[in-house]
Design a protein around this motif. Structure first.
Motif, PDB file in Angstrom:
ATOM      1  N   PHE A  66      15.171 -17.063  60.190  1.00  0.00           N
ATOM      2  CA  PHE A  66      16.110 -17.542  59.182  1.00  0.00           C
ATOM      3  C   PHE A  66      15.502 -17.486  57.782  1.00  0.00           C
ATOM      4  N   MET A  67      14.282 -17.975  57.607  1.00  0.00           N
ATOM      5  CA  MET A  67      13.670 -17.989  56.281  1.00  0.00           C
ATOM      6  C   MET A  67      13.377 -16.578  55.781  1.00  0.00           C
ATOM      7  N   LYS A  68      13.076 -15.661  56.686  1.00  0.00           N
ATOM      8  CA  LYS A  68      12.897 -14.259  56.281  1.00  0.00           C
ATOM      9  C   LYS A  68      14.201 -13.701  55.716  1.00  0.00           C
ATOM     10  N   ASP A  69      15.293 -13.973  56.423  1.00  0.00           N
ATOM     11  CA  ASP A  69      16.598 -13.492  55.948  1.00  0.00           C
ATOM     12  C   ASP A  69      16.969 -14.149  54.617  1.00  0.00           C
ATOM     13  N   TRP A  70      16.640 -15.427  54.487  1.00  0.00           N
ATOM     14  CA  TRP A  70      16.948 -16.141  53.246  1.00  0.00           C
ATOM     15  C   TRP A  70      16.144 -15.560  52.083  1.00  0.00           C
ATOM     16  N   ARG A  71      14.898 -15.263  52.299  1.00  0.00           N
ATOM     17  CA  ARG A  71      14.064 -14.679  51.244  1.00  0.00           C
ATOM     18  C   ARG A  71      14.588 -13.308  50.826  1.00  0.00           C
ATOM     19  N   LYS A  72      15.017 -12.543  51.791  1.00  0.00           N
ATOM     20  CA  LYS A  72      15.574 -11.229  51.463  1.00  0.00           C
ATOM     21  C   LYS A  72      16.881 -11.377  50.682  1.00  0.00           C
ATOM     22  N   ALA A  73      17.688 -12.378  51.048  1.00  0.00           N
ATOM     23  CA  ALA A  73      18.934 -12.613  50.330  1.00  0.00           C
ATOM     24  C   ALA A  73      18.659 -13.008  48.878  1.00  0.00           C
TER      25      ALA A  73
END
Length: 361
Positions: A66-73
């Motif tokens: 989740f945090m990886k996806d959030w950082r990419k967003a």
């Protein structure tokens, strides 16, 4: 096997005392929760199904994406999510996150290093389990970037098969800076916009996981979200950085037009038709340029110059002082900006003052 949080501590203070700090993260990197508690981020509260263990593992655990996806967003890059340095009793942990992010300085986006120190602590009190995750971040290579840090705290409270989520924020200054008020306003606005998106993703992710895990939904009475407490020092909403850039660019464009008008339309020190004074002081000029601040400048110059009478003894210092004073007003009208914009405004109005002076020599 999912990570199991410990809720053996009777209070947040006790849980924090058990936290082991490593890899450059220290207790002094975080403000007391009482400081952040004053600033609940509007629109960033929610109630999701499940318990704190499911919530933590889904969103922030070492095995979560989740945090990886959030950082990419967020358009962060050059990063990897490090594992937590967890206490032996599993009631807390810390980690240091680094990446390259995008920030807006003046009206341009730039890439800059981003450093975030993270901490969590769990405890049980009054029959409910609690978890707080604290994030303390800096962008040291931007203007005044080493003088302040932006802190957020995500709090989860578990009861009746749900987790109530709230997010708080605080902008902490390690030393005084000229643009402190401006930094607070812009940071508060950007944090709200960012975490409104974050909480929306959290709710979507937890719905998906709860359905997959077969989490039993609570009764409607237990699921009702409590109203948010008032936020006494909520910062006024300001335009986004991109909107500010457009406004500032428009303001600068208008000032440049004024400079060109002063330069090309006469150098007479007398008040004759078509002189630079008449052009600048024409009440129809501001609307034609689309500059709300220019009308204030015109009125100030009218007062300074004697309401249309331009005596020979007018001095450059009087004009320059008026332009600089009104230039500060123009800066606030044009939109929020950083130190570079302030210096640019002063440079532009100084140039106008010098050109006015050249017309009366």
């Amino acid at each position: 096997m999912p990570f199991e949080l410990s809720f053996k501590h009777p209070s947040y203070a006790a849980a924090l005392e058990a936290v082991v700090y490593k890899n450059g993260v220290s207790a002094s990197d975080f403000s007391p929760f009482e400081t952040l508690q004053k600033n609940l981020i509007p629109g960033c509260s929610a109630t999701v199904d499940g318990d704190l263990n499911l919530w933590f593992n889904t969103l922030f655990g070492d095995g979560s994406n989740f945090m990886k996806d959030w950082r990419k967003a967020r358009e962060d890059f050059n990063f990897s999510i490090p594992p937590w340095n967890t206490n032996d009793d599993k009631s807390g942990g810390t980690r240091l996150f680094k990446c390259t992010t995008h920030v807006t300085e003046t009206i341009f986006k730039k890439q800059t290093p981003f450093v975030e120190k993270e901490r969590y602590a769990s405890w049980s009190s009054g029959g409910s389990n609690f978890l707080r995750l604290s994030f303390s971040s800096m962008t040291p290579q931007v203007t005044s970037g080493k003088s302040f840090r932006i802190e957020t705290c995500i709090e989860g409270k578990e009861e009746s098969g749900t987790v109530s989520v709230k997010i708080y924020r605080h902008i902490h200054f390690m030393e005084s800076v000229v643009m402190e008020g401006l930094i607070k306003k812009v940071a508060a606005s950007e944090l709200q916009a960012s975490y409104v998106k974050f909480i929306s993703l959290v709710k979507a992710q937890m719905r998906k996981v709860s359905k997959k895990e077969g989490v039993k939904k609570p009764t409607p009475a237990a699921a009702v979200e409590q109203p948010e407490p008032s936020e006494p020092d909520e910062a006024p909403k300001v335009d986004s950085a991109d909107d500010q850039g457009v406004m500032i660019a428009a303001g600068f464009g208008g000032l440049i037009i004024v400079i060109l008008l002063l330069f090309f339309f006469g150098r007479s020190r007398k008040s004759s038709p078509g002189s630079p004074y008449d052009i600048l002081l024409d009440p129809n000029l501001a609307p034609s340029l689309g500059m709300t601040g220019l009308d204030d400048l015109r009125q100030a110059l009218l007062t300074e110059l004697g309401h249309g009478s331009y005596p020979v003894e007018i001095t450059a210092s009087r004009v320059l002082q008026t332009l600089i004073r009104e230039g500060e007003q123009l800066q606030s009208v044009a939109g929020e900006a950083d130190l570079y914009v302030t210096l640019s405004v002063i440079l532009v109005v100084t140039s106008v003052g010098l050109l006015v002076y050249s017309t009366i020599k």
